[in-house]
Motif scaffolding. Structure first.
Motif, PDB file in Angstrom:
ATOM      1  N   ALA A 278      78.230  18.373  19.371  1.00  0.00           N
ATOM      2  CA  ALA A 278      76.874  17.829  19.156  1.00  0.00           C
ATOM      3  C   ALA A 278      75.834  18.769  19.756  1.00  0.00           C
ATOM      4  O   ALA A 278      76.099  19.480  20.708  1.00  0.00           O
ATOM      5  CB  ALA A 278      76.776  16.460  19.825  1.00  0.00           C
ATOM      6  N   ASP A 279      74.630  18.781  19.168  1.00  0.00           N
ATOM      7  CA  ASP A 279      73.555  19.645  19.682  1.00  0.00           C
ATOM      8  C   ASP A 279      72.788  18.987  20.823  1.00  0.00           C
ATOM      9  O   ASP A 279      72.327  19.659  21.736  1.00  0.00           O
ATOM     10  CB  ASP A 279      72.565  19.994  18.553  1.00  0.00           C
ATOM     11  CG  ASP A 279      73.185  20.994  17.579  1.00  0.00           C
ATOM     12  OD1 ASP A 279      74.062  21.763  18.025  1.00  0.00           O
ATOM     13  OD2 ASP A 279      72.814  20.987  16.394  1.00  0.00           O
ATOM     14  N   GLU A 280      72.651  17.668  20.749  1.00  0.00           N
ATOM     15  CA  GLU A 280      71.833  16.993  21.760  1.00  0.00           C
ATOM     16  C   GLU A 280      72.616  16.729  23.041  1.00  0.00           C
ATOM     17  O   GLU A 280      73.743  16.247  23.002  1.00  0.00           O
ATOM     18  CB  GLU A 280      71.309  15.661  21.207  1.00  0.00           C
ATOM     19  CG  GLU A 280      70.068  15.834  20.346  1.00  0.00           C
ATOM     20  CD  GLU A 280      69.497  14.481  19.991  1.00  0.00           C
ATOM     21  OE1 GLU A 280      68.893  13.864  20.889  1.00  0.00           O
ATOM     22  OE2 GLU A 280      69.698  14.039  18.846  1.00  0.00           O
ATOM     23  N   ASN A 285      77.154  12.121  24.336  1.00  0.00           N
ATOM     24  CA  ASN A 285      77.751  13.342  23.769  1.00  0.00           C
ATOM     25  C   ASN A 285      78.545  14.119  24.817  1.00  0.00           C
ATOM     26  O   ASN A 285      79.616  14.660  24.535  1.00  0.00           O
ATOM     27  CB  ASN A 285      76.672  14.249  23.173  1.00  0.00           C
ATOM     28  CG  ASN A 285      76.108  13.680  21.880  1.00  0.00           C
ATOM     29  OD1 ASN A 285      76.723  12.815  21.261  1.00  0.00           O
ATOM     30  ND2 ASN A 285      74.945  14.152  21.475  1.00  0.00           N
TER      31      ASN A 285
END
Length: 329
Positions: A278-280, A285
């Motif tokens: 995941a980017d966030e 996450n």
């Protein structure tokens, strides 16, 4: 550095010569003694081994100890009692307040498997004082009902661990306790890098982000929340991407400016790297990423360029990280 280490080792030898003359200190340059290097399987430098009762076999490795004071404590705990016996609440308070960190074992009786495990942990963690008690008054004062190990920081309890007979993994507890010598999240720099590698936790998670960005505070809080949950299993490290001296670590992980904030896991033993899918950088996450890694489900991250469109056109094929495995193996 090795020079600094030699000085600390020599200082420990000087002090122990007065206190414990039976303990001898020696050093060997294995570049001139290949037979000894092979016999004792010396892989890294410096290596310290402790020989007991004149036997060449079963030498005890002394790992992660760098300072004279810790050397002295380590040797004393190997040759004598590894913990102080506490008989009163005042005595317990004095131990807890004397140093930045302290560990106390609270027991219903002083002869069981949990006590043996506690002795062994104390031997392997010379960086902090250890005390133990079976006094009902002391246990009642701290509200303890079961065999329990408590880590104190600056006089306050920061971690409780119930010790169940014979079921405890000693190494896991040693790792956990040693993490308290670091902050929950440790910022990477020249001073802390040595401390980070001294704590025997092989799974490191790194957050790459500029510390002066508007979003930093929120991201950092999320990272700290996840760190509290995985303490002892993973070491949480922060790398400031605006710090020029951190350039080599970005190169090692192939982190570019457009990638940040980025989260990676590094296994020190295998040198394997993993990228958070995941980017966030949310608590959810981060927890998901850590858990999937610990369960052996995380995907290995191979830094790679994209596969060129014409890689297959010529007799010599063009290989990059992403197609290397498929084509070669």
């Amino acid at each position: 550095s090795s020079q600094n280490f030699s000085e600390e080792f020599a200082e420990a030898a000087r002090q122990l010569k007065k206190e414990a003359p039976r303990i001898q200190f020696g050093k060997i340059d294995v570049t001139h003694h290949h037979d000894l290097r092979k016999e004792f399987n010396i892989q890294a430098f410096p290596t310290v081994k402790f020989f007991v009762n004149g036997s060449r076999k079963d030498a005890i490795d002394c790992k992660g100890v760098r300072h004279a004071s810790a050397f002295i404590t380590w040797v004393k705990r190997r040759t004598g009692p590894s913990t102080v016996l506490i008989n009163s609440t005042d005595q317990a308070e004095a131990i807890v307040k004397a140093d930045d960190l302290a560990v106390i074992g609270f027991f219903r009786e002083l002869h069981n498997d949990s006590v043996e495990v506690f002795y062994e942990i104390a031997r392997d963690v010379p960086e902090m004082p250890f005390g133990m008690t079976a006094s009902e008054d002391v246990c009642a004062n701290y509200g303890i009902q079961k065999n329990t190990l408590i880590v104190f920081k600056k006089g306050k309890p920061v971690h409780n661990e119930v010790l169940e007979d014979g079921r405890q993994n000693k190494l896991d507890l040693v790792r956990l306790i040693k993490t308290f010598t670091l902050d929950l999240v440790t910022e990477y720099n020249i001073e802390t890098s040595v401390k980070i590698f001294d704590v025997p936790v092989e799974n490191h998670i790194l957050l790459f982000t500029p510390t002066n960005s508007e979003t930093f505070d929120a991201i950092y809080e999320n990272y700290k929340s996840a760190a509290a949950e995985f303490r002892g299993k993973m070491l949480f490290v922060l790398v400031d991407t605006d710090e020029p001296r951190n350039g080599r670590i970005f190169e090692y992980f192939r982190i570019r400016d457009i990638d940040v904030p980025a989260v990676r896991i590094l296994n020190l033993t295998s040198d394997a790297k993993y990228k958070m899918p995941a980017d966030e950088v949310t608590v959810e996450n981060l927890k998901k990423f850590c858990q999937s890694y610990l369960n052996g489900k995380a995907k290995l991250h191979l830094s790679s360029e994209e596969i060129p469109e014409d890689w297959d056109k010529m007799p010599v094929k063009v290989l990059v990280g992403k197609n290397f495995n498929n084509i070669v193996f």
